[in-house]
Design an enzyme around this catalytic site. Structure first.
Site, mmCIF file in Angstrom:
data_model
loop_
_atom_site.group_PDB
_atom_site.id
_atom_site.type_symbol
_atom_site.label_atom_id
_atom_site.label_comp_id
_atom_site.label_asym_id
_atom_site.label_seq_id
_atom_site.Cartn_x
_atom_site.Cartn_y
_atom_site.Cartn_z
ATOM 1 C CG HIS A 192 -24.710 0.118 16.011
ATOM 2 N ND1 HIS A 192 -24.877 0.523 17.312
ATOM 3 C CD2 HIS A 192 -25.765 -0.685 15.732
ATOM 4 C CE1 HIS A 192 -25.978 -0.011 17.811
ATOM 5 N NE2 HIS A 192 -26.544 -0.738 16.869
ATOM 6 N NE ARG A 234 -28.246 -0.203 11.275
ATOM 7 C CZ ARG A 234 -27.876 -1.240 12.051
ATOM 8 N NH1 ARG A 234 -28.778 -2.157 12.388
ATOM 9 N NH2 ARG A 234 -26.630 -1.360 12.451
ATOM 10 C CG ASP A 273 -35.009 15.703 0.185
ATOM 11 O OD1 ASP A 273 -35.887 15.048 -0.424
ATOM 12 O OD2 ASP A 273 -35.267 16.724 0.841
ATOM 13 C CD GLU A 302 -32.708 -3.457 16.281
ATOM 14 O OE1 GLU A 302 -31.581 -3.977 16.208
ATOM 15 O OE2 GLU A 302 -32.945 -2.294 15.888
ATOM 16 C CG ASP A 308 -29.791 -4.443 19.316
ATOM 17 O OD1 ASP A 308 -29.435 -3.929 20.392
ATOM 18 O OD2 ASP A 308 -29.384 -4.049 18.216
#
Length: 352
Positions: free
Chosen positions: A48, A73, A87, A152, A178
């Protein structure tokens, strides 16, 4: 030399609560300030917030000099995206919108090298291996990766028992916003039904031996989740903290300036009726206080009007904040009073 130790994963395994904060401003300066604040972990959000691989890497590089652990995230739990973040040096990932055990198993495979997983072998190019300076990285990296999945919605809650059985999932994070929306309470994560669902889920997570996590700005909910055994809890967001601080600072600065004031008067035998009618009209959207001779109306915007009624005069004082539109506010008051006209042509004379 093995892969870097993941202190966050070790703390969760030991049952030691870790307190964190969300980073959504997508800026290394903010990340550095936040890292110096003392949080156990900071989540760099790409779901977000306007982050990409380069901005996330820059923030991880900053956090590497502090004790605050970086959690990333991704926008979505795609294998190719997960590979890039790993990585780049992320050791802990929080994957949004996990709805099934099958999805969770695929995520485990995505963070694990072959033959047990499908993470691409490209550590020679990677910051994760300090660009090949860690000779045993490939053999030891899996053990230091921490996979957190985010439940969620109702589908995820329904599949929670199965998700908790997936080996390789280190923790489950409940997303209140959510979940509330999917339960029919959009914008109201404080609804009793939503809180009950969260606490029931948190109990299951802890009972299954997984780490339970949540982001909530509600101190009562933070304490309840910690009491239930949650071990990674975020209590705030850099975006909302900065926005609130800036708004409050601007408000305090403007409060140093004088209000704008205009006075008006009208000659009328119906002064008391006008006063009472205007107060009644705005009582549903403003704070009003009035009787037959005195009245005041105050809006959350700072606009105010005070009135005094005598036998043949209506005295009006219109006030706005220092940056308010006094001329418009004066016109709004005039338009309303004229609209109420009690079988007469009402004229208001204003002065500033």
């Amino acid at each position: 030399m093995p892969a870097p130790h993941n202190p966050f994963k070790a703390a969760l395994k030991a049952g030691k609560p870790q307190m964190g904060c969300w980073l959504g401003l997508a800026d290394p300066y903010v990340a550095q300030i936040s890292a110096g604040a003392g949080f156990d972990w900071l989540l760099i959000d790409a779901e977000h917030a306007p982050n990409d691989l380069r901005s996330i890497t820059a923030q991880m590089q900053v956090l590497a000099g502090f004790d605050s652990h970086a959690i990333v995230r991704p926008t979505i739990g795609e294998t190719w995206m997960i590979k890039q973040y790993l990585d780049a040096g992320a050791q802990t990932l929080l994957i949004p919108m996990v709805e099934s055990a099958a999805q969770a198993r695929e995520l485990v495979r995505a963070v694990t090298y072959p033959p047990h997983g499908l993470r691409g072998v490209g550590s020679a190019l990677a910051r994760a291996s300090n660009f090949s300076a860690i000779p045993d990285y490939l053999q030891t990296a899996d053990a230091e990766i921490c996979l957190l999945v985010q439940v969620e919605n109702r589908a995820g809650i329904a599949a929670l028992d199965d998700i908790l059985q997936v080996e390789g999932v280190d923790g489950v994070f409940i997303g209140p916003a959510d979940l509330a929306a999917d339960m029919g309470f959009i914008g109201n994560a404080d609804a009793p039904e939503v809180k009950a669902a969260i606490m029931e889920a948190m109990g299951k997570i802890v009972a299954a031996g997984k780490a339970g996590g949540i982001l909530t700005l509600d101190p009562e909910m933070q304490r309840a989740c910690l009491a239930a055994g949650a071990t990674f809890v975020a209590t705030n967001i850099d975006v909302t903290l900065f926005a609130a601080a800036m708004r409050n600072t601007a408000k305090a600065a403007l409060a140093l300036l004088p209000d704008q004031v205009a006075t008006g008067q009208a000659t009328t035998k119906n002064a008391s009726r006008y006063l009472q009618q205007l107060c009644k009209h705005w009582s549903h959207k403003a704070t009003t206080d009035f009787d037959t001779t005195q009245g005041s109306i105050t809006f959350d915007t700072g606009n105010r009007v005070a009135m005094t009624a005598s036998a043949d005069q209506l005295q009006i004082t219109a006030t706005t904040g220092p940056r308010g539109d006094l001329a418009r506010w004066r016109q709004v008051i005039t338009d309303h009073l004229v609209r109420f006209a009690f079988r007469e042509d009402l004229t208001i004379t204003w002065s500033e």
